[in-house]
Design an enzyme around this catalytic site. Structure first.
Site, PDB file in Angstrom:
ATOM      1  N   ASP A  34      -5.548   4.565  11.604  1.00  0.00           N
ATOM      2  CA  ASP A  34      -5.313   3.967  10.292  1.00  0.00           C
ATOM      3  C   ASP A  34      -6.611   4.120   9.513  1.00  0.00           C
ATOM      4  OD1 ASP A  34      -3.778   2.714   8.399  1.00  0.00           O
ATOM      5  OD2 ASP A  34      -3.195   1.051   9.692  1.00  0.00           O
ATOM      6  N   ARG A  89      -7.824  -8.436  11.422  1.00  0.00           N
ATOM      7  CA  ARG A  89      -7.856  -9.464  10.370  1.00  0.00           C
ATOM      8  C   ARG A  89      -8.759 -10.639  10.735  1.00  0.00           C
ATOM      9  NH1 ARG A  89      -1.794  -8.635   9.969  1.00  0.00           N
ATOM     10  NH2 ARG A  89      -1.650  -6.793   8.646  1.00  0.00           N
ATOM     11  N   LYS A 102      -1.857   5.565   7.827  1.00  0.00           N
ATOM     12  CA  LYS A 102      -1.879   6.115   9.186  1.00  0.00           C
ATOM     13  C   LYS A 102      -1.809   7.639   9.174  1.00  0.00           C
ATOM     14  CE  LYS A 102       0.344   2.090  11.283  1.00  0.00           C
ATOM     15  NZ  LYS A 102       0.542   1.370  10.004  1.00  0.00           N
ATOM     16  N   CYS A 112      -2.716 -17.584  15.525  1.00  0.00           N
ATOM     17  CA  CYS A 112      -2.286 -16.763  16.656  1.00  0.00           C
ATOM     18  C   CYS A 112      -2.412 -17.606  17.920  1.00  0.00           C
ATOM     19  CB  CYS A 112      -3.150 -15.521  16.806  1.00  0.00           C
ATOM     20  SG  CYS A 112      -2.919 -14.277  15.523  1.00  0.00           S
ATOM     21  N   ASP A 172      -9.378   0.101  14.941  1.00  0.00           N
ATOM     22  CA  ASP A 172      -9.849   0.048  13.548  1.00  0.00           C
ATOM     23  C   ASP A 172     -11.342  -0.259  13.477  1.00  0.00           C
ATOM     24  OD1 ASP A 172      -7.291   0.513  12.582  1.00  0.00           O
ATOM     25  OD2 ASP A 172      -6.806  -1.622  12.462  1.00  0.00           O
ATOM     26  N   ARG A 229       7.193   0.330   1.363  1.00  0.00           N
ATOM     27  CA  ARG A 229       7.157  -0.825   2.269  1.00  0.00           C
ATOM     28  C   ARG A 229       6.008  -1.752   1.928  1.00  0.00           C
ATOM     29  NH1 ARG A 229       5.173   3.684   6.354  1.00  0.00           N
ATOM     30  NH2 ARG A 229       6.018   4.779   4.577  1.00  0.00           N
ATOM     31  N   CYS A 267      -7.581 -12.192  19.508  1.00  0.00           N
ATOM     32  CA  CYS A 267      -8.051 -10.964  20.149  1.00  0.00           C
ATOM     33  C   CYS A 267      -9.384 -10.539  19.536  1.00  0.00           C
ATOM     34  CB  CYS A 267      -7.012  -9.853  19.984  1.00  0.00           C
ATOM     35  SG  CYS A 267      -5.377 -10.309  20.608  1.00  0.00           S
ATOM     36  N   ARG A 284       0.823  -1.206   0.000  1.00  0.00           N
ATOM     37  CA  ARG A 284       0.000   0.000   0.000  1.00  0.00           C
ATOM     38  C   ARG A 284       0.860   1.259   0.000  1.00  0.00           C
ATOM     39  NH1 ARG A 284      -4.071  -0.093   4.698  1.00  0.00           N
ATOM     40  NH2 ARG A 284      -2.181   0.190   5.920  1.00  0.00           N
ATOM     41  N   TYR A 285       1.818   1.315   0.908  1.00  0.00           N
ATOM     42  CA  TYR A 285       2.750   2.436   0.939  1.00  0.00           C
ATOM     43  C   TYR A 285       3.811   2.215  -0.140  1.00  0.00           C
ATOM     44  CZ  TYR A 285       0.820   3.545   5.570  1.00  0.00           C
ATOM     45  OH  TYR A 285      -0.011   3.861   6.611  1.00  0.00           O
ATOM     46  N   CYS A 323      -9.446  -7.881  16.684  1.00  0.00           N
ATOM     47  CA  CYS A 323      -8.481  -8.132  15.607  1.00  0.00           C
ATOM     48  C   CYS A 323      -8.919  -7.531  14.276  1.00  0.00           C
ATOM     49  CB  CYS A 323      -8.298  -9.636  15.443  1.00  0.00           C
ATOM     50  SG  CYS A 323      -7.161 -10.091  14.113  1.00  0.00           S
TER      51      CYS A 323
END
Length: 369
Positions: free
Chosen positions: A332, A135, A339, A126, A295, A117, A130, A113-114, A133
């Site tokens: 974000d 994702r 961000k 995981c 998010d 990077r 969480c 996206r950037y 999350c």
């Protein structure tokens, strides 16, 4: 009484298997019957485990559940991992992929996206799932894990795109991979001349600190420098075992460790909770890096704190603790905008030849142009 005794046993750990990270993974708690050995759960929580589990799996290591208060449903550890019925309430802005990662995916597992990077999704697993999350759409879904051929495609993409200066290993959790696979991936990335740095994003130092072993540290040191960003949200997560293993990362692995936290309602949205977290991190050698606005992923609206409240919290904190311990508060942007920092505004007035500022105490100060 029996429950509390079990809790204390799990909290301190017992037997050599307790410090075996693979044993912790293999013995994750995944349903209400297992969970009742750790905490006293209500009928409402049992129902949420069933209904929310159809949307996003529940899973937690014995170690991490051992940090939870068995009697307090508002314990910050419990709130992060035990499903709540509010997860099924979605708002107009909620998205399955709030950061539009899939829209910027040239090859499977790579989000570019950037300009300079790229993020590399390596594992769907995981230690703990969480509830907030980002994702949820793919974590715990085995079909989402890139295979060996996908890895080759990703490495080829990184070699071809010379504008990429940084690759971020993410997931799921990249530390779920074996030491040998991590060694292979890091070797490939470090052999690409235009890649300036490699970052690893992992929550295992929080939920599975025994994953940080002498062997892993040797792999990371071999590929110096490595930047590792972990994800502590509350000072209760900063245990003696965490302190020991973070020390290993720094001393044996020569790793620079940073932290990105999420501002979460009822968990850390107070000056006291954030101060304890930020100072606690710095004390054990972790630099607070980001504090994220939660998010807009579906089912997380009950965790979100109004941005105005977050800005005010950071304004009070900046004047109260060392600048070394203060992270950057960011959002974000939903839709893949990247961000954006959320700085507090201290400028009160601009005069003909001076500026008037209000400091963290509320006092006014004037400085010249």
């Amino acid at each position: 009484m029996e429950l509390v005794s079990s809790y204390q046993k799990q909290k301190t750990g017992s037997g050599p298997e307790w410090l075996d990270w693979k044993w912790q993974i293999q013995n994750r708690i995944k349903d209400s019957s297992e969970l009742e050995n750790y905490i006293r759960i209500s009928s409402e929580e049992k129902e949420a485990l069933l209904t929310c589990g159809e949307v996003f799996s529940f899973s937690a290591t014995p170690y991490y559940l051992g940090l939870a208060d068995p009697e307090d449903p508002n314990c910050p550890i419990r709130l992060q991992v035990i499903p709540r019925k509010e997860e099924l309430d979605t708002r107009a802005w909620d998205r399955k992929d709030p950061l539009a990662e899939e829209s910027y995916m040239p090859v499977k597992g790579v989000t570019h996206r950037y300009p300079d990077r790229a993020l590399w999704y390596l594992s769907h697993v995981c230690a703990v799932y969480c509830r907030f999350c980002t994702r949820k759409r793919k974590v715990s879904q085995s079909a989402e894990t890139p295979g060996t051929e996908d890895w080759k495609d990703a490495i080829h993409y990184f070699r071809e795109h010379t504008e990429i200066k940084e690759v971020i290993l993410s997931g799921g959790d990249p530390l779920n991979l074996s030491d040998s696979k991590l060694d292979y991936l890091l070797s490939e990335l470090k052999s690409i001349p235009h890649i300036n740095q490699v970052r690893i994003h992992t929550r295992y130092p929080v939920t599975l600190p025994m994953r940080i072993t002498h062997e892993l540290c040797q792999v990371l040191k071999k590929h110096f420098p490595i930047y590792l960003v972990t994800h502590f949200n509350h000072s209760k997560e900063l245990t003696e075992l965490v302190k020991e293993r973070i020390g290993m990362l720094a001393k044996e692995g020569a790793v620079t460790v940073l932290n990105q936290a999420v501002l979460l309602k009822g968990i850390n949205n107070s000056v006291g909770a954030l101060t304890d977290l930020f100072y606690g991190l710095t004390k054990i050698g972790i630099k607070p890096y980001y504090l994220h606005h939660c998010d807009e992923v579906f089912g997380s609206s009950h965790f979100r704190v109004p941005i105005e409240e977050g800005v005010e919290l950071m304004k009070q904190i900046r004047g109260s603790i060392s600048g070394l311990s203060v992270p950057l508060y960011v959002v974000d942007l939903t839709g893949g905008g990247g961000k954006v920092p959320l700085p507090a505004n201290y400028l009160e007035e601009t005069k003909n030849s001076s500026y008037v500022f209000r400091n963290y105490k509320g006092d006014l100060y004037e400085i010249g142009f």
